[in-house]
Design a protein around this motif. Sequence first.
Motif, short mmCIF file in Angstrom:
data_model
loop_
_atom_site.label_atom_id
_atom_site.label_comp_id
_atom_site.label_asym_id
_atom_site.label_seq_id
_atom_site.Cartn_x
_atom_site.Cartn_y
_atom_site.Cartn_z
N TYR A 110 51.35 75.10 43.78
CA TYR A 110 49.91 75.46 43.80
C TYR A 110 49.10 74.61 42.82
O TYR A 110 47.89 74.76 42.71
CB TYR A 110 49.73 76.95 43.46
CG TYR A 110 50.42 77.37 42.19
CD1 TYR A 110 49.82 77.17 40.95
CD2 TYR A 110 51.69 77.93 42.23
CE1 TYR A 110 50.48 77.52 39.79
CE2 TYR A 110 52.35 78.29 41.07
CZ TYR A 110 51.73 78.08 39.86
OH TYR A 110 52.39 78.43 38.71
N ASN A 111 49.77 73.70 42.12
CA ASN A 111 49.08 72.81 41.20
C ASN A 111 49.62 71.38 41.40
O ASN A 111 50.73 71.11 40.95
CB ASN A 111 49.30 73.27 39.76
CG ASN A 111 48.47 72.46 38.78
OD1 ASN A 111 47.56 71.75 39.18
ND2 ASN A 111 48.80 72.58 37.50
N PRO A 112 48.92 70.52 42.13
CA PRO A 112 47.55 70.66 42.63
C PRO A 112 47.46 71.68 43.78
O PRO A 112 48.44 71.92 44.48
CB PRO A 112 47.23 69.26 43.15
CG PRO A 112 48.54 68.68 43.54
CD PRO A 112 49.53 69.23 42.56
N GLU A 136 40.80 77.81 40.52
CA GLU A 136 41.06 76.35 40.54
C GLU A 136 42.27 75.98 41.39
O GLU A 136 42.45 74.82 41.77
CB GLU A 136 41.21 75.82 39.11
CG GLU A 136 42.54 76.13 38.47
CD GLU A 136 42.43 76.82 37.11
OE1 GLU A 136 42.00 77.99 37.04
OE2 GLU A 136 42.81 76.17 36.12
N PHE A 137 43.16 76.98 41.67
CA PHE A 137 44.35 76.68 42.47
C PHE A 137 44.20 77.15 43.92
O PHE A 137 45.15 77.10 44.70
CB PHE A 137 45.59 77.35 41.84
CG PHE A 137 45.82 76.92 40.42
CD1 PHE A 137 46.06 75.59 40.11
CD2 PHE A 137 45.78 77.85 39.40
CE1 PHE A 137 46.26 75.19 38.79
CE2 PHE A 137 45.98 77.46 38.08
CZ PHE A 137 46.22 76.13 37.78
#
Length: 283
Positions: free
Chosen positions: A224-226, A280-281
């Motif tokens: 999930y990040n990015p 943000e995710f």
Amino acid sequence: MIKTTAKTKLFGLIGSPVSHSLSPKMHSFLAERVGIDAAYLTFDIKKENLESFLCGFGSTDALGFNVTVPYKIDVIKYLDEIEDDAKNMNSVNTVVNRNGQLYGYNTDGEGFCRYLHIKGCEIKDKNILVIGAGGAALGVCYKLAEYGANSITVTSRTKEKVNNILKMVKKYSNTDVYDEVDTTCEYDIIINATPLGMHPYEDKNPCTFMELISENTVCCDLVYNPAKTLFLKESQKKGAKIINGLGMLIMQGILAFELFNDVKLDHEKYYNELSKVFEEFKI
Ligand code: NAP
């Protein structure tokens, strides 16, 4: 600054490393929303200290702890009871302290499947391709089979791990299992369960079968990040529905929170609230 009182209960996360974890933010948010006086902390534990940590834990009145890499298997031998699913997977991500007795659970795969349900993605009778055969793939495959997947294909560079997962799925379900991609199969769901796509592999797409992806495919990344990995970007270009790992992270956390605090939560409501916390995710 967390406000604690003499009644504040402790819960947390053990693993190494743990400093990147989103779990403290998630569980602190839930505790505050649900009105539970509890503080969630991380414990970066060295392998040689795992035993003393676990042996002493039951003597405290702490609620329990989540378990992350690399201890999901190692903790098992110190627990008093292990829920059937976690036992079958041989992997524990949640330990609950009930009057000094430590109970082990695994909410990872269930969290993933519950999230697919929230997104309106059915698992029953679907043909599913999983790329990667580590701890996350194990929990996800076990639950996909329990939810009635028609077939599960696992592909990864270490064949032994692939075979272990497929053996487990076969033992506990009627789902068909394959260790090779069938290029004539229309997979309904394709899941990346490798770290490819996240730092330092942002430019890597783990899926070497992009021709199998169409607007009928649901493509999931446990990363999930990015928020949108190369795999998800490329899949989206082909019209696929895309899902990243944030939903799994949130849902496994909600399920663990319920176990720690012996409460039932409205999953969709708290998923929605937490996905705003981790905006943000989101994709
Ligand atoms: P793991 O146990 O280390 O397994 C990783 C898998 O990916 C293994 O099959 C490994 O193959 C493969 N792999 C690793 N590096 C590779 C590379 N450079 N090229 C090809 N294959 C590679 O990790 P995990 O715990 O299963 O986690 C997998 C991913 O899921 C991670 O990105 C993690 O962040 C994510 N995850 C997300 C959640 C969530 O809640 N969203 C939860 C857990 C994990 P080998 O066995 O051959 O090394």
